[in-house]
Every structure is written in C-alpha cells, then in structure tokens.
Design an enzyme around this catalytic site. Structure first.
Site, PDB file in Angstrom:
ATOM      1  N   ARG A   1       0.983  -1.161  -0.108  1.00 24.11           N
ATOM      2  CA  ARG A   1       0.100   0.004   0.187  1.00 24.11           C
ATOM      3  C   ARG A   1       0.707   1.406  -0.153  1.00 24.11           C
ATOM      4  O   ARG A   1       1.853   1.165   0.599  1.00 24.11           O
ATOM      5  CB  ARG A   1      -0.947   0.172   1.358  1.00 24.11           C
ATOM      6  CG  ARG A   1      -2.197  -0.962   1.292  1.00 24.11           C
ATOM      7  CD  ARG A   1      -2.809  -0.909   2.378  1.00 24.11           C
ATOM      8  NE  ARG A   1      -2.494  -1.342   3.606  1.00 24.11           N
ATOM      9  CZ  ARG A   1      -1.794  -0.409   4.488  1.00 24.11           C
ATOM     10  NH1 ARG A   1      -1.865   0.889   4.265  1.00 24.11           N
ATOM     11  NH2 ARG A   1      -1.085  -1.051   5.503  1.00 24.11           N
TER      12      ARG A   1
ATOM     13  N   TYR B   1      -1.896  -3.482  -7.013  1.00 21.37           N
ATOM     14  CA  TYR B   1      -1.512  -4.188  -5.926  1.00 21.37           C
ATOM     15  C   TYR B   1      -2.378  -4.187  -4.734  1.00 21.37           C
ATOM     16  O   TYR B   1      -2.795  -3.072  -4.404  1.00 21.37           O
ATOM     17  CB  TYR B   1      -0.039  -4.399  -5.414  1.00 21.37           C
ATOM     18  CG  TYR B   1       0.472  -5.605  -4.543  1.00 21.37           C
ATOM     19  CD1 TYR B   1       0.200  -6.769  -4.856  1.00 21.37           C
ATOM     20  CD2 TYR B   1       1.220  -5.234  -3.380  1.00 21.37           C
ATOM     21  CE1 TYR B   1       0.511  -7.799  -3.800  1.00 21.37           C
ATOM     22  CE2 TYR B   1       1.546  -6.213  -2.442  1.00 21.37           C
ATOM     23  CZ  TYR B   1       0.917  -7.371  -2.802  1.00 21.37           C
ATOM     24  OH  TYR B   1       1.522  -8.498  -1.927  1.00 21.37           O
TER      25      TYR B   1
ATOM     26  N   LYS C   1      -9.674  -2.080   1.647  1.00 24.05           N
ATOM     27  CA  LYS C   1      -9.440  -0.937   2.697  1.00 24.05           C
ATOM     28  C   LYS C   1     -10.080   0.399   2.270  1.00 24.05           C
ATOM     29  O   LYS C   1     -10.662   1.165   3.014  1.00 24.05           O
ATOM     30  CB  LYS C   1      -7.811  -0.667   2.608  1.00 24.05           C
ATOM     31  CG  LYS C   1      -7.057  -1.750   3.339  1.00 24.05           C
ATOM     32  CD  LYS C   1      -7.714  -2.291   4.636  1.00 24.05           C
ATOM     33  CE  LYS C   1      -6.934  -3.255   5.451  1.00 24.05           C
ATOM     34  NZ  LYS C   1      -5.702  -3.966   5.361  1.00 24.05           N
TER      35      LYS C   1
ATOM     36  N   HIS D   1     -10.537  -2.313  11.307  1.00 22.00           N
ATOM     37  CA  HIS D   1      -9.320  -3.266  11.121  1.00 22.00           C
ATOM     38  C   HIS D   1      -9.265  -4.229  11.957  1.00 22.00           C
ATOM     39  O   HIS D   1      -8.073  -4.144  12.955  1.00 22.00           O
ATOM     40  CB  HIS D   1      -8.163  -2.074  10.834  1.00 22.00           C
ATOM     41  CG  HIS D   1      -7.114  -2.843  10.123  1.00 22.00           C
ATOM     42  ND1 HIS D   1      -5.783  -2.591  10.014  1.00 22.00           N
ATOM     43  CD2 HIS D   1      -6.770  -3.999   9.307  1.00 22.00           C
ATOM     44  CE1 HIS D   1      -4.896  -3.249   9.584  1.00 22.00           C
ATOM     45  NE2 HIS D   1      -5.914  -4.111   8.794  1.00 22.00           N
TER      46      HIS D   1
ATOM     47  N   SER E   1      -1.276  -3.366  10.439  1.00 21.72           N
ATOM     48  CA  SER E   1      -0.853  -4.394   9.095  1.00 21.72           C
ATOM     49  C   SER E   1       0.289  -5.102   9.565  1.00 21.72           C
ATOM     50  O   SER E   1       1.218  -4.492  10.190  1.00 21.72           O
ATOM     51  CB  SER E   1      -0.587  -3.391   8.097  1.00 21.72           C
ATOM     52  OG  SER E   1      -1.892  -2.783   7.702  1.00 21.72           O
TER      53      SER E   1
ATOM     54  N   CYS F   1       0.890  -7.333  11.810  1.00 23.37           N
ATOM     55  CA  CYS F   1       1.181  -7.346  13.454  1.00 23.37           C
ATOM     56  C   CYS F   1       0.356  -8.542  14.032  1.00 23.37           C
ATOM     57  O   CYS F   1       0.191  -8.720  15.110  1.00 23.37           O
ATOM     58  CB  CYS F   1       0.691  -6.159  14.044  1.00 23.37           C
ATOM     59  SG  CYS F   1       2.043  -4.867  13.555  1.00 23.37           S
TER      60      CYS F   1
ATOM     61  N   ASP G   1      -9.252  -9.724   9.054  1.00 29.11           N
ATOM     62  CA  ASP G   1      -8.669  -8.045   8.640  1.00 29.11           C
ATOM     63  C   ASP G   1      -9.665  -7.106   8.791  1.00 29.11           C
ATOM     64  O   ASP G   1      -9.226  -6.068   9.254  1.00 29.11           O
ATOM     65  CB  ASP G   1      -8.343  -8.115   7.299  1.00 29.11           C
ATOM     66  CG  ASP G   1      -7.285  -6.970   6.957  1.00 29.11           C
ATOM     67  OD1 ASP G   1      -6.530  -6.943   7.623  1.00 29.11           O
ATOM     68  OD2 ASP G   1      -7.608  -6.167   6.093  1.00 29.11           O
TER      69      ASP G   1
ATOM     70  N   ARG H   1       2.141 -12.230  -0.517  1.00 26.10           N
ATOM     71  CA  ARG H   1       0.631 -12.616   0.098  1.00 26.10           C
ATOM     72  C   ARG H   1       0.108 -13.591  -0.735  1.00 26.10           C
ATOM     73  O   ARG H   1       0.547 -13.938  -1.803  1.00 26.10           O
ATOM     74  CB  ARG H   1      -0.298 -11.323   0.072  1.00 26.10           C
ATOM     75  CG  ARG H   1       0.360 -10.086   0.610  1.00 26.10           C
ATOM     76  CD  ARG H   1      -0.620  -9.330   1.606  1.00 26.10           C
ATOM     77  NE  ARG H   1      -0.167  -8.193   2.378  1.00 26.10           N
ATOM     78  CZ  ARG H   1      -0.650  -8.238   3.697  1.00 26.10           C
ATOM     79  NH1 ARG H   1      -1.926  -8.516   4.186  1.00 26.10           N
ATOM     80  NH2 ARG H   1       0.116  -7.247   4.329  1.00 26.10           N
TER      81      ARG H   1
HETATM   82  P1  GTP Z   1      -2.249  -7.670   7.522  1.00 26.07           P
HETATM   83  O1  GTP Z   1      -2.869  -8.526   6.487  1.00 26.07           O
HETATM   84  O2  GTP Z   1      -1.197  -6.949   6.836  1.00 26.07           O
HETATM   85  O3  GTP Z   1      -3.264  -6.766   8.299  1.00 26.07           O
HETATM   86  O4  GTP Z   1      -1.406  -8.496   8.762  1.00 26.07           O
HETATM   87  P2  GTP Z   1      -1.937  -9.281   9.937  1.00 26.07           P
HETATM   88  O5  GTP Z   1      -2.349  -8.176  11.063  1.00 26.07           O
HETATM   89  O6  GTP Z   1      -3.044 -10.127   9.480  1.00 26.07           O
HETATM   90  O7  GTP Z   1      -0.552 -10.071  10.347  1.00 26.07           O
HETATM   91  P3  GTP Z   1      -0.236 -11.768  10.031  1.00 26.07           P
HETATM   92  O8  GTP Z   1      -1.035 -12.347  11.187  1.00 26.07           O
HETATM   93  O9  GTP Z   1      -0.041 -11.791   8.934  1.00 26.07           O
HETATM   94  O10 GTP Z   1       1.121 -11.407  10.763  1.00 26.07           O
HETATM   95  C1  GTP Z   1       2.161 -10.743  10.147  1.00 26.07           C
HETATM   96  C2  GTP Z   1       3.373 -11.271  10.543  1.00 26.07           C
HETATM   97  O11 GTP Z   1       3.635 -11.202  12.040  1.00 26.07           O
HETATM   98  C3  GTP Z   1       3.885 -12.883  10.194  1.00 26.07           C
HETATM   99  O12 GTP Z   1       5.225 -12.734   9.652  1.00 26.07           O
HETATM  100  C4  GTP Z   1       3.539 -13.549  11.335  1.00 26.07           C
HETATM  101  O13 GTP Z   1       4.573 -14.926  11.154  1.00 26.07           O
HETATM  102  C5  GTP Z   1       3.995 -12.688  12.476  1.00 26.07           C
HETATM  103  N1  GTP Z   1       3.293 -12.927  13.555  1.00 26.07           N
HETATM  104  C6  GTP Z   1       2.127 -13.159  13.856  1.00 26.07           C
HETATM  105  N2  GTP Z   1       1.759 -13.734  15.119  1.00 26.07           N
HETATM  106  C7  GTP Z   1       2.921 -13.577  15.812  1.00 26.07           C
HETATM  107  C8  GTP Z   1       3.081 -13.941  17.236  1.00 26.07           C
HETATM  108  O14 GTP Z   1       2.398 -14.211  18.088  1.00 26.07           O
HETATM  109  N3  GTP Z   1       4.533 -13.684  17.465  1.00 26.07           N
HETATM  110  C9  GTP Z   1       5.422 -13.551  16.695  1.00 26.07           C
HETATM  111  N4  GTP Z   1       6.624 -13.330  17.116  1.00 26.07           N
HETATM  112  N5  GTP Z   1       5.147 -13.160  15.339  1.00 26.07           N
HETATM  113  C10 GTP Z   1       3.886 -13.274  15.134  1.00 26.07           C
HETATM  114  C1  SPV Z   2      -2.853  -4.396   5.350  1.00 28.23           C
HETATM  115  O1  SPV Z   2      -2.046  -3.772   4.659  1.00 28.23           O
HETATM  116  O2  SPV Z   2      -3.453  -4.115   6.501  1.00 28.23           O
HETATM  117  C2  SPV Z   2      -3.501  -5.412   4.498  1.00 28.23           C
HETATM  118  C3  SPV Z   2      -3.068  -5.813   3.100  1.00 28.23           C
HETATM  119  O3  SPV Z   2      -4.316  -6.131   5.029  1.00 28.23           O
HETATM  120  S1  SPV Z   2      -3.949  -4.680   2.225  1.00 28.23           S
HETATM  121  O4  SPV Z   2      -4.807  -5.145   1.393  1.00 28.23           O
HETATM  122  O5  SPV Z   2      -2.765  -4.472   0.976  1.00 28.23           O
HETATM  123  O6  SPV Z   2      -4.163  -3.273   2.866  1.00 28.23           O
HETATM  124 MN    MN Z   3      -4.794  -5.576   7.327  1.00 28.10          MN
END
Ligand code: GTP
Ligand code: SPV
Ligand code: MN
Length: 601
Positions: free
Chosen positions: A66, A209, A218, A238, A260, A262, A285, A377
């Site tokens: 983004r 993308y 979003k 979110h 994002s 996290c 999400d 992704r």
């Molecule tokens: P968006 O799709 O961008 O909104 O991201 P998200 O909030 O869904 O994050 P996601 O669950 O995909 O995790 C992002 C990164 O953080 C990945 O590389 C995970 O492996 C890592 N991660 C997720 N949960 C944990 C955790 O409990 N501990 C640690 N150390 N890393 C984590």
């Molecule tokens: C984020 O960045 O929080 C996402 C991926 O979930 S995107 O759809 O690119 O916003």
């Molecule tokens: Mn997100």
C-alpha cells in the site's frame, strides 16, 4: 442515486477501453481469466498435483505494498480529513484524476465487477461496483468478496452502492493510436488512491496490488466504511474476528485490532496449545460492528477471503493457514520452487537449494535478499479454512464479548492489560503505537502511532473517530459492552529476542481474557490497567523462564511517564477534535504513574 449503467458508460467514454466485460463471479469466468493471464505470462500456473488451480503473480518492483503517501481523503473541508490523512479539495482532485484516467484503458478490457461486502442478504451488507482494467484484480475480487449479478438486482431495488474506479494506468495505445509496449506487471509510477467520503466514491490509479487495487477492502470497507459508520452509528474496523469455545463449551466472540502485519491472520486462525479450548475463524482483517436488536454490539466480516502475509506462515506458526492454502490460491511475490510450487521465508525451517525469487531471478540459500518479498501475500477464499466458524457468514452477525488492541512493541507494553472501563479502553486504542512493517511503503521498524490500527484507514478526522467510539460505547448498556484489552506479542529481551513464544501460545492470553470476563481470575491493578496475577496465568506445559515471564508483564513507571508525555503531544495534535475524555484519561494515567515505581505481577 447514480445509475450503474450510466456510470459504466461515463467511465468507458473517459478511459476508452477496447472492450467492456460485465463480471459475474462464476467458475467459468475464473477459468477464462486465469487461462488468459497464464498465456499472457502475468500468472504462472503452479504444479497441478501439488497445488491445484493455483497461480503465482510477480508484481513490478515498485508496486509491492500500500502507498500511504499517495492515499487521499478528499472531504470538502481539510479539517474533516484531519492531520493523519493526506487531503486535497474534491473538485481539484477529480479534475486531476479525470486527466489521468482519460484514455488510461486504451487497448485494454474494462471489467465491471459487482460485489457485496457482507452476506448479500444481511442488513449490514454494502454493495459496490468496481470498474478495473486488471484481470488479476477481478480474480482477487472473486476470492475476497462476493461477486455476483445479484448485487445488481440489489442496486436496482434501490440499495446504496459505492462506485469504485480502478485503473493500473498503463494503456496499450496513446491518443494518436501508437502502440505502447505491455509491461510484465502493468502499473504507473504515479499513483493515487483516493476516497471521497462525502459522496462515497473511490478512484484508484496506477497500482495493481493489494489494498491499492482491491477496492472492496481498505478503500471501501474501512475508509468509506468508517465515514458511513460515523453517520449511521456503527463501527468499521481493522479487526479480525473469532469465536472462542471454552472447555465448558461456552462460546465467546472476540475482535482484535492490530496494525498491518502485526498478527491478525495468525490470531484469527489460532490453534490453541492449551487443552479444551477451540478457536474458529470468522474474519482476519475487517469487522463491521453495529448495535443489534438485543442491545449488544454485533459484528460481521464483510470480506469472503484472506489476503494474508506469506512470510512467517508455516506449519509450526499457523497450520490452519497452511491447510487453507492447499488449492485455489493466488500467490503474489512469493518464490517459485523447481517443482512448480511456492516457498517463502518461514514456510519451512530450511530453504530449498534452488528457487526463483519474487523478482524472477535464481536464488540460493545464503543470498543477501529474501526469496519472497516481505509483503508477499496469498489470496484465498475463507471457505477453505479448516477452522472456519459455522456462524462466519451469519447475516445478523455475532455478539461481541471482548475487543483487543495490539501492536508490535519491543518494549514497555505488557503481554496483556485489561482496561478499567470502555472509556479507558478507547484511550488504549487511541494511543496504540507499533513498529512499522512491510505492509506499507516506508522504513520498517520505525515506531509510529497507529490509533485503533486505523491510521491509514480512517476516512475522516481521527479525533472525531475517537469521539464516535465514546458515543457508541455510551449508547450500549454497560453490562452489554464488550470488555477492552491491550495485548503485545512482540516484547523483546535486552538481547533482542521475543520474550513470548506467540502464535498458538497466545491461546493462554485468550484464556485469561475469557476467565476475566467470567470473573474467574483476579487481576493486579496497575497504573496502565489490570494485568494477570502471575500464579493464575496458565503456563502449564510451556517452557518459559520465570525471568522472561516477569519481563513480559513488567511495567516501568518511568518509561510509561515518558510515553505519556509523547501521548499528550500526540493527542493535542488533533486540536479541538481531541475528545476531552481522552485528555482526562491521560491526566488520570499520569497521576497513577506518578505515585508508582516499577510494577510487576
Ligand atoms: P495484514 O494482513 O497486513 O493486516 O497483517 P496481519 O495483522 O494479519 O498479520 P499476520 O497475522 O499476517 O502476521 C504478520 C507477521 O507477524 C507474520 O510474519 C507472522 O508470522 C508474524 N506473527 C504473527 N503472530 C505472531 C506472534 O504471536 N508472535 C510473533 N513473534 N510473530 C507473529
Ligand atoms: C494491510 O496492509 O493491512 C492489509 C493488506 O491487510 S492490504 O490489502 O494491501 O491493505
Ligand atoms: Mn490488514
């Protein structure tokens, strides 16, 4: 209200495509478009035996996340966009965009994609029409939203809809009719992701993308959604959404806002490590939350799929995601294996001996660059998730019991803190900060405020958004309000290692939260909120040293005072839009901190 057909005609006159295709979300459409993109080289078909009906796309190196700097909220008054959003006058922006879109689809097909966010027949559903010149976007919309001709019927019946116009900005002919060479991943160096919250319109130019281009996500569900929600008395967030079942067989619904990359997808698909507990996925999400007929807040997931971060997703960290990805997936910017499958950092402990990296180059272990882009992704339908909840697409939504706010914080923020009440919980959400990730362009690791994990997604003044949260809370009877908690999976030791194992072990935190809701465990009152009594926090079967456990809950009054000072500056940056209640909360926090030193469980 705008007429869909007239709007499509208008856009076609401006963008000048060779052809117009009305999409229906069918399997035939999927088969036709994937075949076209495979023959044009934009998609690589993966090994059918290993991963049926799945594809890999590689983007342009300058179109991988983004683009927050190029994202605009165009309200009539700048003040209504607030200090955290880029703003332009709507009329000026429209005339600028009209020039950019003029002829932007020459030589391409204009796809009309009617989509619903939320179950089509849910009172909480919203409808949109995305016009796009990217077949890749159409395919992703198939997985992420409900694409259906029924949406047109709903619109014809008088329902509101959001016009969402998208062009990659890479025409194949110029105005004089001269051919322009096709790009491997068409996009434009000039990008504009534009929301008009007052007229509920979206214009996106130059990127193909993710959130830049899949406009139901979003742009509509959060930026336009939050403006709708403010006007209509609900919340567009979110947040992931899960159903948790306790060993006693009781169900709870939990929503969580993390910035994002996290941990939302991971928590949404959690495999509990503690016996008897079950988690089922509703969304990963976005959550739309509205007061229901029973006076409780009810939530739906407006999406129908996951656009999840690949790196870090492995059998050990997120087995349910790995199972979800067994077929019918679009991967973007991951690495390709020699046997036609995919790989990314964290999928397996050891990398294969040879890969084609996300740039299309040969790659071997030891390379200085990752094989998959950090923001690579997968796009996949939620139906394929082995732990999808039976109520995930319930039209009336699920009643919320708890709301979690979190971020990526190496220091200061304990593993879990319970808010004192709704207002304090809103203060927690408003003051979240987090280390920046690869999900957006920018420097990874920089600590920034990300209130409610909505910094890049709030369609109006963030100060007014906090007031809206206070108002929604006040409209709900206290006993019916979800309880608010702050969590942090990412605290590190002085040596820079994660103190908490995370992933499946986060079920221990969920257990504590639910036992708190039930009044089954006590809490230690601290200046920043209530934390567990260590002896009541379930670490059975977990290898964690007493020292690490203590550190993960440590609250250092001095560094919290420093943080509170920065919080004051942050809150004040919204001027008269900062709710007085936020300043009260800060004052009370500072008072509580001043009277304490280091606190621990
Ligand atoms: P968006 O799709 O961008 O909104 O991201 P998200 O909030 O869904 O994050 P996601 O669950 O995909 O995790 C992002 C990164 O953080 C990945 O590389 C995970 O492996 C890592 N991660 C997720 N949960 C944990 C955790 O409990 N501990 C640690 N150390 N890393 C984590
Ligand atoms: C984020 O960045 O929080 C996402 C991926 O979930 S995107 O759809 O690119 O916003
Ligand atoms: Mn997100």
């Amino acid at each position: 209200m705008k007429n869909v057909r007239l709007w499509v005609d208008e856009v076609a006159q401006l963008t000048k495509p060779d052809e117009i295709v009305w999409c229906d979300g069918s399997q035939q459409e999927w088969d036709r478009l994937t075949a076209e993109l495979v023959s044009s080289g934009m998609l690589i078909k993966l090994n059918e035996q290993k991963r049926p009906n799945s594809y890999l796309a590689r983007t342009d190196k300058a179109d991988v996340a983004r683009v927050e700097e190029r994202t605009f909220i165009c309200s009539t008054k700048q003040e209504d966009a607030g200090p955290t959003n880029n703003w332009r006058d709507p009329a000026e922006m429209k005339s600028l965009l009209t020039e950019l879109f003029d002829g932007s689809m020459r030589g391409r097909t204009l796809y009309v994609v009617p989509f619903a966010m939320g179950p089509i027949d849910s009172p909480q559903a919203r409808f949109g029409i995305e016009i796009t010149d990217s077949a890749y976007v159409v395919l992703n919309m198939h997985l992420m939203t409900r694409v259906s001709p029924r949406v047109l019927e709903k619109i014809d019946a008088g329902n509101q809809w959001v016009p969402a116009l998208h062009s990659v900005g890479a025409p194949l002919r110029d105005a004089a009719g001269n051919a322009i060479a096709e790009m491997a991943w068409p996009c434009n160096p000039e990008k504009y992701i534009v929301q008009f919250p007052e007229t509920r319109e979206i214009w996106s130019f130059g990127s193909g993308y993710g959130g830049n281009a899949l406009l139901g996500k979003k742009c509509m569900s959060l930026r336009i959604g939050s403006a709708l929600a403010r006007d209509e008395g609900w919340l567009a967030e979110h947040m992931l959404l899960v159903k948790v079942t306790s060993p006693a067989g009781k169900n709870y619904h939990v929503a969580a806002a993390f910035p994002s990359a996290c941990g939302k997808t991971n928590l949404a698909m959690l495999s509990p490590t503690i016996p008897g507990w079950k988690v089922a996925t509703i969304g990963d999400d976005i959550a739309w939350i509205a007061p229901g007929p029973d006076g409780r807040l009810r939530a739906i997931n407006p999406e129908a799929g996951f656009f999840g971060v690949a790196p870090g997703t492995g059998v050990k960290t997120n087995p349910n995601a790995i199972a979800t990805l067994s077929k019918n997936v679009i991967f973007t910017n991951v690495a390709l294996t020699d046997d036609g499958d995919v790989w990314w950092e964290g999928l397996t402990d050891e990398a294969p001996a040879h890969l084609i990296d996300w740039c299309g180059d040969d790659w071997a272990p030891g390379s200085e660059f990752p094989a998959a882009h950090p923001n690579s992704r997968f796009t996949v339908s939620i139906d394929q998730c082995p732990i999808v909840s039976d109520d995930w697409d319930s039209p009336e939504g699920v009643p919320l019991d708890a709301i979690l706010f979190g971020g990526r914080r190496a220091t200061n923020v304990p593993l879990v803190v319970e808010s004192r009440n709704w207002k304090h919980g809103v203060f927690m959400g408003a003051t979240i900060s987090s280390e920046q990730t690869a999900a957006a362009e920018g420097v990874v690791g920089v600590l920034r405020r990300d209130p409610f994990a909505m910094l890049p997604f709030c369609g109006y003044n963030m100060g007014d958004y906090w007031q809206h949260w206070l108002n929604v809370g006040a409209s709900i009877e206290e006993s019916k309000r979800p309880h608010i908690f702050q969590v942090n999976w990412f605290r590190k030791s002085a040596a820079g290692k994660f103190l908490w194992p995370g992933f499946g072990e986060n079920s221990r935190v969920i257990e504590w939260i639910i036992r708190r809701l039930e009044g089954e465990v006590d809490a230690v009152e601290t200046p920043i909120g209530n934390i567990p009594v260590i002896s009541q926090f379930n670490v059975d079967g977990l290898e964690i040293s007493d020292e690490a456990l203590e550190q993960v809950f440590e609250i250092n009054a001095e560094s919290w005072l420093t943080e509170a000072q920065l919080t004051g500056e942050f809150l004040e940056s919204f001027g008269k839009h900062t709710p007085a209640e936020m300043m009260n909360q800060l004052g009370e926090l500072e008072q509580r901190l001043a009277s304490r030193e280091t606190v621990s469980a």
